[in-house]
Design an enzyme around this catalytic site. Structure first.
Site, PDB file in Angstrom:
ATOM      1  N   LYS A 221       1.040  -1.248   0.024  1.00 13.57           N
ATOM      2  CA  LYS A 221       0.062   0.048   0.030  1.00 13.57           C
ATOM      3  C   LYS A 221       0.984   1.302  -0.117  1.00 13.57           C
ATOM      4  CE  LYS A 221      -4.481   1.058   0.304  1.00 13.57           C
ATOM      5  NZ  LYS A 221      -5.598   0.184  -0.129  1.00 13.57           N
TER       6      LYS A 221
ATOM      7  N   ASP B  56      -6.844   4.304  -4.685  1.00 13.07           N
ATOM      8  CA  ASP B  56      -7.825   4.157  -3.270  1.00 13.07           C
ATOM      9  C   ASP B  56      -8.234   5.393  -3.252  1.00 13.07           C
ATOM     10  OD1 ASP B  56      -7.700   2.269  -0.842  1.00 13.07           O
ATOM     11  OD2 ASP B  56      -7.375   4.346  -0.006  1.00 13.07           O
TER      12      ASP B  56
ATOM     13  N   GLY C 213     -18.087   8.060  -3.180  1.00 10.81           N
ATOM     14  CA  GLY C 213     -17.195   8.133  -4.223  1.00 10.81           C
ATOM     15  C   GLY C 213     -17.456   6.693  -5.047  1.00 10.81           C
ATOM     16  N   ASN C 214     -16.048   6.352  -5.630  1.00 17.20           N
ATOM     17  CA  ASN C 214     -16.169   5.280  -6.642  1.00 17.20           C
ATOM     18  C   ASN C 214     -16.793   3.850  -5.882  1.00 17.20           C
ATOM     19  OD1 ASN C 214     -14.161   2.750  -7.247  1.00 17.20           O
ATOM     20  ND2 ASN C 214     -14.801   3.723  -9.123  1.00 17.20           N
ATOM     21  N   VAL C 215     -16.474   3.871  -4.833  1.00 18.29           N
ATOM     22  CA  VAL C 215     -16.997   2.411  -4.239  1.00 18.29           C
ATOM     23  C   VAL C 215     -18.338   2.429  -4.135  1.00 18.29           C
ATOM     24  CG1 VAL C 215     -16.735   0.982  -2.272  1.00 18.29           C
ATOM     25  CG2 VAL C 215     -14.398   1.860  -3.182  1.00 18.29           C
ATOM     26  N   ALA C 216     -19.016   3.716  -3.576  1.00 20.74           N
ATOM     27  CA  ALA C 216     -20.402   3.870  -3.152  1.00 20.74           C
ATOM     28  C   ALA C 216     -21.177   3.513  -4.590  1.00 20.74           C
ATOM     29  CB  ALA C 216     -20.518   4.965  -2.425  1.00 20.74           C
TER      30      ALA C 216
HETATM   31  O1  2IT Z   1      -8.246  -1.539  -0.976  1.00 24.19           O
HETATM   32  C1  2IT Z   1      -7.906  -2.017  -2.079  1.00 24.19           C
HETATM   33  O2  2IT Z   1      -7.947  -3.205  -2.098  1.00 24.19           O
HETATM   34  C2  2IT Z   1      -7.820  -1.075  -3.193  1.00 24.19           C
HETATM   35  N1  2IT Z   1      -7.750   0.106  -2.875  1.00 24.19           N
HETATM   36  C3  2IT Z   1      -7.513  -1.878  -4.479  1.00 24.19           C
HETATM   37  C4  2IT Z   1      -6.115  -2.354  -4.477  1.00 24.19           C
HETATM   38  C5  2IT Z   1      -5.776  -2.712  -6.186  1.00 24.19           C
HETATM   39  O3  2IT Z   1      -4.576  -3.109  -6.127  1.00 24.19           O
HETATM   40  O4  2IT Z   1      -6.621  -2.805  -6.841  1.00 24.19           O
END
Ligand code: 2IT
Length: 444
Positions: free
Chosen positions: A126, A166, A239-242
Site C-alpha cells: 500500500k 484508493d 465515491g467510486n466504491v459507493a
Molecule cells: O483497498 C484495496 O483493495 C484497493 N484500494 C484496491 C487495490 C488494487 O490494487 O486494486
C-alpha cells in the site's frame, strides 16, 4: 486474554509506538488466527506470524511540487511493501491529508490477507501521500502525480510491485502516474492497475469493488435464506466504491437511501437510482469532498455533521473510510432491526463495533467484502501479461466466481457450531496460503 497472545501484541506495540491503526488491524488478525497458529508447530517454529507483521520494505520520500500560484509545496510519499510470499506487492495508493505510516501499514497488512483470499497470485502493499486533492486544479494534480512517480518508479515494476487507486486516486491520477512511469522507464507495462480502457485497463475495474461487495453480501443473505431484492440499504461515502455498490444493488432489486461525506449525510427515501447515480460522478469530479449538493440537486434532506447509521435499514454498507462506524452506530443499527453489515471500506468499523455486530447479526469484514476491487486488478494484470482484453461478461463472470470462493473460504474457516464468524474465516483463510508460501521459501 491469552497471555502469550498478549505478549505478542504488547511486543508489537513497543516496537511500533504510536501506530494505532496498524495495531488495531494486527490485533484483529492475531486474535482470530492465534489458536490455528498455535496448533501448527511448523508455523510457530518458523515465526511466521512474527515475520508477517513486519513489512518487507518501507520507502518514504519527499514529494516537492509547484502550485498554480507558483509556490513550492512539499508532501510526503510512501510505499509499504508488506509481503511478497505469493506474488508481487499489490495494493492501492491513497492521497488524503490523513495519510500516515500507521494507516498505510494497516492497509498493507490487511491487503496481504485480502489478496490471498482472492485466489490470485498477489502479495500485499500500500502507498500514498498526505497530499489533499481537495480544491486542487487538474494541473496541480498532474504535477503532484509526476513528482510522486519520479521517486516511486525506482521501487515498482510489473513483476515487483503494482500500485492502483484508493481514496483520492482514481482514473485521472492513475493516468498521470502511468504517463510519468512510462516516460522514465521507456516501457509500456502493466505497472499500475485501474488504467483507462484504451491503454491497458480492464472493463469492470471501476465498478469492481462495489459489485464484488454486493455479490459477497448476496451470499451472506442467501445463507440466511434471504436476497438483495426488496431490502433497504444505507451506504456511506459518495465515491467510486459507493457508486459501484449502488449500481449493483439497484440492478438486483434493492434500494439505497443514504450517501455521506465529511460534511454529513443525505436521506433519499425514494432510492438513489438513474440520473442520481450518474450525478455521483459529477460530484466527485468537483474535488470538493462534500455531499450536500446532492440534497440541493434532488430536493432531499441533508443532515449536517451526522452519519447515516441512525437511519432504519435492513443492510448497512460503510463505503467511505476506516473506523467510520463505531459502537454507538452499531447499537443504533441493531436497535433499528438491521440484519447485515458488510464493510466495503477497509476496517470501516471500530473493533468493538465489529465484535458486537458479529455477535448479534451477520457481519462481513472489509478484507473479504471489498476484495473484488483488487481481484479485478489481478485480472487486469493477467490481461496485460497476455496483451489481450476480456469482455465485460468475462470479467464479471470471473469476479462473481472469486467472490463466491472468498465467501466459501470464510464459511470453511470461520464456522463453529453452524454459526459463521466472517472475521475469523477471512483471517484464517487469508493466512494459510501466505503462511505455506513463507514456509516453503525459507527464512527470507
Ligand atoms: O483497498 C484495496 O483493495 C484497493 N484500494 C484496491 C487495490 C488494487 O490494487 O486494486
Amino acid at each position: 486474554m491469552n497471555t502469550d497472545m498478549n505478549l505478542f501484541i504488547e511486543a508489537l506495540k513497543a516496537r511500533t509506538p504510536g501506530e494505532k491503526e496498524f495495531h488495531q488491524a494486527v490485533e484483529e488478525v492475531v486474535e482470530t488466527v492465534w489458536d490455528f497458529y498455535n496448533s501448527n508447530p511448523r508455523y510457530k517454529k518458523a515465526k511466521i506470524l512474527e515475520r508477517m507483521v513486519e513489512p518487507e520494505r518501507v520507502v518514504m520520500f519527499r514529494v516537492p511540487w509547484v502550485n498554480d500560484r507558483g509556490e513550492v509545496e512539499i508532501n510526503r510519499g510512501y510505499r509499504v511493501e508488506f509481503n511478497s510470499a505469493i506474488g508481487p506487492y499489490k495494493g492501492g495508493l491513497r492521497f488524503h491529508p490523513s495519510v500516515t505510516l500507521s494507516i498505510l501499514k494497516f492497509l498493507g497488512f490487511e491487503q496481504t490477507f485480502k489478496n490471498s483470499l482472492t485466489t490470485l497470485p498477489m502479495g500485499g502493499g500500500k502507498g500514498g501521500s498526505d497530499f489533499s486533492p481537495k480544491g486542487k486544479s487538474d494541473n496541480e494534480i498532474m504535477r503532484f502525480c509526476q513528482s510522486f512517480m519520479t521517486e516511486l518508479y525506482r521501487h515498482i515494476g510489473p513483476n515487483t510491485d503494482v500500485p492502483a487507486g484508493d481514496i483520492g486516486v482514481g482514473g485521472r491520477e492513475i493516468g498521470y502516474l502511468f504517463g510519468q512511469y512510462k516516460r522514465l522507464r521507456n516501457e509500456f507495462t502493466g505497472v499500475l492497475t485501474g488504467k483507462g480502457i484504451e491503454w491497458g485497463g480492464s472493463l469492470i475495474r471501476p465498478e469492481a469493488t462495489g459489485f464484488g461487495a454486493v455479490y459477497f453480501a448476496q451470499h451472506m443473505l442467501q445463507k440466511m435464506g434471504e436476497d438483495i431484492a426488496g431490502q433497504t440499504f444505507s451506504v456511506s461515502g459518495f465515491g467510486n466504491v459507493a457508486w459501484g455498490a449502488i449500481l449493483k444493488i439497484n440492478e438486483l432489486g434493492g434500494k439505497v437511501v443514504t450517501l455521506s461525506g465529511p460534511d454529513g449525510y443525505i436521506y433519499d427515501p425514494e432510492g438513489i437510482t438513474g440520473e442520481k447515480v450518474d450525478y455521483l460522478l459529477e460530484l466527485r469530479a468537483t474535488n470538493n469532498d462534500i455531499v450536500e449538493p446532492y440534497a440541493e440537486e434532488f430536493g432531499v434532506e441533508f443532515f449536517p455533521g451526522k452519519k447515516p447509521w441512525e437511519v432504519k435499514v435492513d443492510v448497512a454498507l460503510p463505503c467511505a473510510t476506516e473506523n467510520e462506524l463505531n459502537l454507538e452506530d452499531a447499537k443504533a443499527l441493531l436497535a433499528n432491526g438491521c440484519k447485515l453489515v458488510a464493510e466495503v471500506s477497509n476496517m470501516g468499523c471500530t473493533a468493538d463495533a465489529a465484535f458486537l455486530l458479529t455477535e448479534k447479526i451477520a457481519f462481513g469484514p472489509g478484507k473479504a467484502v471489498n476484495a473484488g476491487g483488487v481481484a479485478v486488478s489481478g485480472l487486469e494484470m493477467s490481461q496485460n501479461s497476455m496483451r489481450y482484453n476480456w469482455t465485460r461478461e468475462e470479467v464479471d463472470h470471473r469476479l462473481k466466481l472469486i467472490m463466491k470462493d472468498i465467501h466459501d473460504a470464510c464459511v470453511k474457516f470461520g464456522t463453529v457450531d453452524g454459526k459463521t464468524n466472517y472475521i475469523k474465516g477471512a483471517n484464517v483463510g487469508g493466512f494459510v496460503k501466505v503462511a505455506e508460501a513463507m514456509l516453503a521459501q525459507g527464512v527470507v
